[in-house]
Design a protein around this motif. Structure first.
Motif, PDB file in Angstrom:
ATOM      1  N   GLN A   1       4.077  10.109  -7.596  1.00 18.83           N
ATOM      2  CA  GLN A   1       5.078  10.358  -8.630  1.00 18.83           C
ATOM      3  C   GLN A   1       4.426  10.496  -9.998  1.00 18.83           C
ATOM      4  O   GLN A   1       4.855  11.315 -10.826  1.00 18.83           O
ATOM      5  N   GLU A   2       3.407   9.717 -10.276  1.00 20.85           N
ATOM      6  CA  GLU A   2       2.709   9.839 -11.557  1.00 20.85           C
ATOM      7  C   GLU A   2       2.009  11.183 -11.679  1.00 20.85           C
ATOM      8  O   GLU A   2       1.931  11.763 -12.772  1.00 20.85           O
ATOM      9  N   ASP A   3       1.484  11.688 -10.544  1.00 24.03           N
ATOM     10  CA  ASP A   3       0.833  12.995 -10.562  1.00 24.03           C
ATOM     11  C   ASP A   3       1.824  14.143 -10.490  1.00 24.03           C
ATOM     12  O   ASP A   3       1.427  15.314 -10.616  1.00 24.03           O
ATOM     13  N   GLY A   4       3.100  13.849 -10.267  1.00 25.17           N
ATOM     14  CA  GLY A   4       4.111  14.888 -10.162  1.00 25.17           C
ATOM     15  C   GLY A   4       4.026  15.695  -8.889  1.00 25.17           C
ATOM     16  O   GLY A   4       4.532  16.831  -8.826  1.00 25.17           O
ATOM     17  N   ASP A   5       3.402  15.148  -7.868  1.00 31.22           N
ATOM     18  CA  ASP A   5       3.239  15.851  -6.593  1.00 31.22           C
ATOM     19  C   ASP A   5       4.465  15.584  -5.714  1.00 31.22           C
ATOM     20  O   ASP A   5       4.405  14.897  -4.701  1.00 31.22           O
ATOM     21  N   TYR A   6       5.591  16.158  -6.128  1.00 30.08           N
ATOM     22  CA  TYR A   6       6.838  15.910  -5.406  1.00 30.08           C
ATOM     23  C   TYR A   6       6.906  16.696  -4.089  1.00 30.08           C
ATOM     24  O   TYR A   6       7.686  16.350  -3.192  1.00 30.08           O
TER      25      TYR A   6
ATOM     26  N   LEU B   1       0.825  -1.200   0.000  1.00 26.35           N
ATOM     27  CA  LEU B   1       0.000   0.000   0.000  1.00 26.35           C
ATOM     28  C   LEU B   1       0.861   1.252   0.000  1.00 26.35           C
ATOM     29  O   LEU B   1       0.555   2.236  -0.714  1.00 26.35           O
ATOM     30  N   ASP B   2       1.962   1.261   0.748  1.00 26.23           N
ATOM     31  CA  ASP B   2       2.884   2.415   0.724  1.00 26.23           C
ATOM     32  C   ASP B   2       3.485   2.604  -0.656  1.00 26.23           C
ATOM     33  O   ASP B   2       3.633   3.746  -1.131  1.00 26.23           O
ATOM     34  N   THR B   3       3.843   1.532  -1.310  1.00 27.20           N
ATOM     35  CA  THR B   3       4.407   1.625  -2.658  1.00 27.20           C
ATOM     36  C   THR B   3       3.393   2.188  -3.638  1.00 27.20           C
ATOM     37  O   THR B   3       3.732   3.022  -4.501  1.00 27.20           O
ATOM     38  N   VAL B   4       2.146   1.767  -3.506  1.00 28.58           N
ATOM     39  CA  VAL B   4       1.091   2.287  -4.384  1.00 28.58           C
ATOM     40  C   VAL B   4       0.908   3.781  -4.174  1.00 28.58           C
ATOM     41  O   VAL B   4       0.733   4.548  -5.139  1.00 28.58           O
ATOM     42  N   ILE B   5       0.956   4.237  -2.921  1.00 28.41           N
ATOM     43  CA  ILE B   5       0.793   5.670  -2.634  1.00 28.41           C
ATOM     44  C   ILE B   5       1.929   6.474  -3.260  1.00 28.41           C
ATOM     45  O   ILE B   5       1.705   7.525  -3.892  1.00 28.41           O
ATOM     46  N   VAL B   6       3.179   6.002  -3.109  1.00 30.96           N
ATOM     47  CA  VAL B   6       4.327   6.720  -3.682  1.00 30.96           C
ATOM     48  C   VAL B   6       4.249   6.743  -5.195  1.00 30.96           C
ATOM     49  O   VAL B   6       4.488   7.777  -5.844  1.00 30.96           O
ATOM     50  N   ASP B   7       3.899   5.623  -5.814  1.00 29.99           N
ATOM     51  CA  ASP B   7       3.792   5.578  -7.279  1.00 29.99           C
ATOM     52  C   ASP B   7       2.718   6.530  -7.784  1.00 29.99           C
ATOM     53  O   ASP B   7       2.889   7.204  -8.826  1.00 29.99           O
ATOM     54  N   ALA B   8       1.603   6.616  -7.050  1.00 29.26           N
ATOM     55  CA  ALA B   8       0.523   7.505  -7.479  1.00 29.26           C
ATOM     56  C   ALA B   8       0.958   8.967  -7.384  1.00 29.26           C
ATOM     57  O   ALA B   8       0.648   9.776  -8.279  1.00 29.26           O
TER      58      ALA B   8
ATOM     59  N   VAL C   1      12.588   8.081  -4.823  1.00 26.55           N
ATOM     60  CA  VAL C   1      11.969   7.320  -3.735  1.00 26.55           C
ATOM     61  C   VAL C   1      11.097   6.205  -4.304  1.00 26.55           C
ATOM     62  O   VAL C   1      10.319   6.436  -5.244  1.00 26.55           O
ATOM     63  N   THR C   2      11.246   5.021  -3.787  1.00 30.11           N
ATOM     64  CA  THR C   2      10.412   3.878  -4.221  1.00 30.11           C
ATOM     65  C   THR C   2       9.305   3.570  -3.230  1.00 30.11           C
ATOM     66  O   THR C   2       8.248   3.065  -3.604  1.00 30.11           O
ATOM     67  N   SER C   3       9.533   3.862  -1.941  1.00 26.84           N
ATOM     68  CA  SER C   3       8.518   3.578  -0.939  1.00 26.84           C
ATOM     69  C   SER C   3       8.794   4.416   0.306  1.00 26.84           C
ATOM     70  O   SER C   3       9.951   4.575   0.715  1.00 26.84           O
ATOM     71  N   VAL C   4       7.730   4.943   0.876  1.00 22.93           N
ATOM     72  CA  VAL C   4       7.796   5.672   2.144  1.00 22.93           C
ATOM     73  C   VAL C   4       6.884   4.940   3.124  1.00 22.93           C
ATOM     74  O   VAL C   4       5.680   4.821   2.868  1.00 22.93           O
ATOM     75  N   PRO C   5       7.422   4.421   4.222  1.00 25.23           N
ATOM     76  CA  PRO C   5       6.605   3.607   5.142  1.00 25.23           C
ATOM     77  C   PRO C   5       5.607   4.436   5.940  1.00 25.23           C
ATOM     78  O   PRO C   5       5.696   4.542   7.163  1.00 25.23           O
ATOM     79  N   LEU C   6       4.658   5.025   5.247  1.00 22.31           N
ATOM     80  CA  LEU C   6       3.640   5.821   5.914  1.00 22.31           C
ATOM     81  C   LEU C   6       2.632   4.926   6.643  1.00 22.31           C
ATOM     82  O   LEU C   6       2.423   5.046   7.850  1.00 22.31           O
ATOM     83  N   VAL C   7       2.013   4.028   5.898  1.00 20.75           N
ATOM     84  CA  VAL C   7       1.031   3.114   6.491  1.00 20.75           C
ATOM     85  C   VAL C   7       1.703   2.223   7.539  1.00 20.75           C
ATOM     86  O   VAL C   7       1.133   1.946   8.594  1.00 20.75           O
ATOM     87  N   GLN C   8       2.926   1.805   7.259  1.00 19.21           N
ATOM     88  CA  GLN C   8       3.635   0.940   8.202  1.00 19.21           C
ATOM     89  C   GLN C   8       3.911   1.655   9.519  1.00 19.21           C
ATOM     90  O   GLN C   8       3.799   1.063  10.606  1.00 19.21           O
TER      91      GLN C   8
END
Length: 446
Positions: free
Chosen positions: A60-65, A51-58, A155-162
């Motif tokens: 990055q796709e939106d360009g919300d750096y 789930l954290d990986t999905v959030i980061v990928d989303a 960044v590939t993943s940020v452990p937010l949910v974790q």
């Protein structure tokens, strides 16, 4: 009849829910719950990581750096918190383990070694250990998920949910720690230990099948001679329980009736008969494999007399000169009388287990009324001499039971009452002391 003389019994025709041997054996172990918790938290961590990986990928796709950069700063703060939590969990685990050892040592020394099983079966204790270990494992797994990249684009993943999951586990651990301390303090009080033993005993009694109409019709005595014998194979030990459902299925499939020879709680050795077969040849050995469980000590499961044995042990130890605590003995007698009152009109001696068609397929011996009365009173009566509080409570309990039981069950109660009177007459030289010690009192000395 007054309200206090009414005893509850299962509804007529209602088949009691069978206890699972596997469930009971797992309750007697301490490794199962922590193991399941650690495996479960690993599965949850994998899901949180995805789930954290999905959030980061989303993002990055939106360009919300900009949001990603904030998440990276949050991750740095969360990493420090998770590191502290990992170290604190090991300290908490050590504290819980130390409290458990002290509580078990005090309970076994003051009450009876057999009450250690209550601590092993405590759900709160198992849950506390399980959640603490799961939280510690989770912190180690979360620490491996932190990304060392400083640029949000890398960044590939940020452990937010974790990290949020770790904080939730910490909150749950603190809550369980408070419950654990409260439960342990309760289990160190003799009144609660006695109440727990009585509860387990009532659960065993409720699981016994009740014949229609409340009478077994002497079906166990009409089985006829045994046509085959099944010896015990395996290690020697105490017969803990038998798999009733499987034995009933095997007996129905082969058209026979099986009769358990030793009672639950008996010590069995290899080669001795454990099952008698009536009405045909013995079923194949493979069909009867793993139907009897043997261990090093008795358990509550299917053992009707084990609770009385523990209550009697507690009363005996309380009346020993080293402890001299007659009030505890009276509390144990209260539960002995309560348990016997609940069985005062129930069929005993044999439990008949039937198949779906209503035919008897398994006969399981259980203690009879006289045996249960002797187990509850004989040894305590011998030590009650010189303690008026105990003798008065025992006489009051015997009088109450005499009001409840049918005429054919009065003999052992009358015998114990007369033996107690004779022993007090011989031990007390003063008539006034004898009269005081033999005056029935439900509080001992109220």
């Amino acid at each position: 009849m007054s309200d206090w003389m009414v005893t509850q019994s299962p509804a007529p025709g209602r088949r009691p829910r069978a206890l699972s041997p596997l469930r009971e054996h797992l309750r007697d172990t301490f490794w199962f719950a922590p193991t399941v918790a650690m495996v479960s938290v690993f599965v949850v961590w994998v899901g949180a990581q995805i789930l954290d990986t999905v959030i980061v990928d989303a993002l990055q796709e939106d360009g919300d750096y900009e949001t990603l950069d904030e998440l990276l700063r949050f991750a740095e703060d969360a990493k420090a918190v998770v590191t502290v939590v990992g170290s604190a969990m090991m300290t908490f685990i050590g504290v819980v383990f130390s409290i458990s050892l002290v509580a078990v040592q005090m309970a076994s020394g003051q009450f009876t070694p057999r009450v250690v099983r209550l601590f092993v079966r405590s759900r709160i204790t198992k849950a506390t250990f399980a959640v603490f270990l799961a939280t510690f494992v989770l912190t180690l797994l979360v620490l491996t998920s932190f990304d060392t990249a400083d640029d949000p684009r890398d960044v590939t993943s940020v452990p937010l949910v974790q990290s949020v999951l770790t904080l939730c586990m910490v909150a749950l651990s603190l809550f369980l720690f408070v419950l654990y301390v409260n439960t342990t303090l309760r289990l160190m009080r003799i009144s609660h230990v006695i109440a727990r033993i009585a509860t387990e005993s009532f659960r065993v009694a409720a699981s016994m099948p009740v014949p229609a109409g409340g009478h077994d019709g002497h079906e166990a005595a009409r089985l006829g001679p045994a046509t085959a014998w099944v010896p015990h194979e395996g290690r020697a030990g105490v017969l803990r329980d038998v798999h009733i459902a499987r034995l009933v299925r095997v007996a129905r499939k082969h058209g026979v009736v099986l009769r358990l020879i030793p009672r639950i709680g008996d010590f069995v050795v290899p080669g001795t008969p454990v099952l008698a077969v009536h009405g045909g040849p013995a079923p194949p050995r493979g069909a009867l494999r793993h139907t009897a469980s043997v261990g090093v000590e008795r358990t509550y499961h299917q053992d009707l007399g084990f609770g009385l044995r523990q209550l009697s042990d507690i009363a005996l130890r309380a009346l020993s000169p080293a402890i001299n605590d007659p009030t505890t003995a009276v509390q144990a007698l209260d539960r002995v009388i309560q348990f016997l009152a609940s069985l005062s009109r129930r069929p005993l001696d044999a439990a008949l287990h039937r198949d779906r068609a209503g035919a008897v397929r398994l006969v399981q011996p259980v203690p009879g009324w006289t045996e249960l009365v002797d187990l509850g009173f004989t040894e305590v009566r011998g030590c009650a001499i010189g303690s008026p509080q105990v003798s008065r409570r025992m006489l009051a309990g015997l009088d109450d039971l005499l009001l409840l039981v049918p005429a054919e069950r009065r003999e052992p109660l009358l015998r114990h009452r007369e033996l107690l009177r004779q022993a007090v007459d011989q031990a007390e030289p003063s008539p006034s002391d004898r009269a005081f010690a033999l005056r029935p009192d439900r509080q001992g000395i109220g």
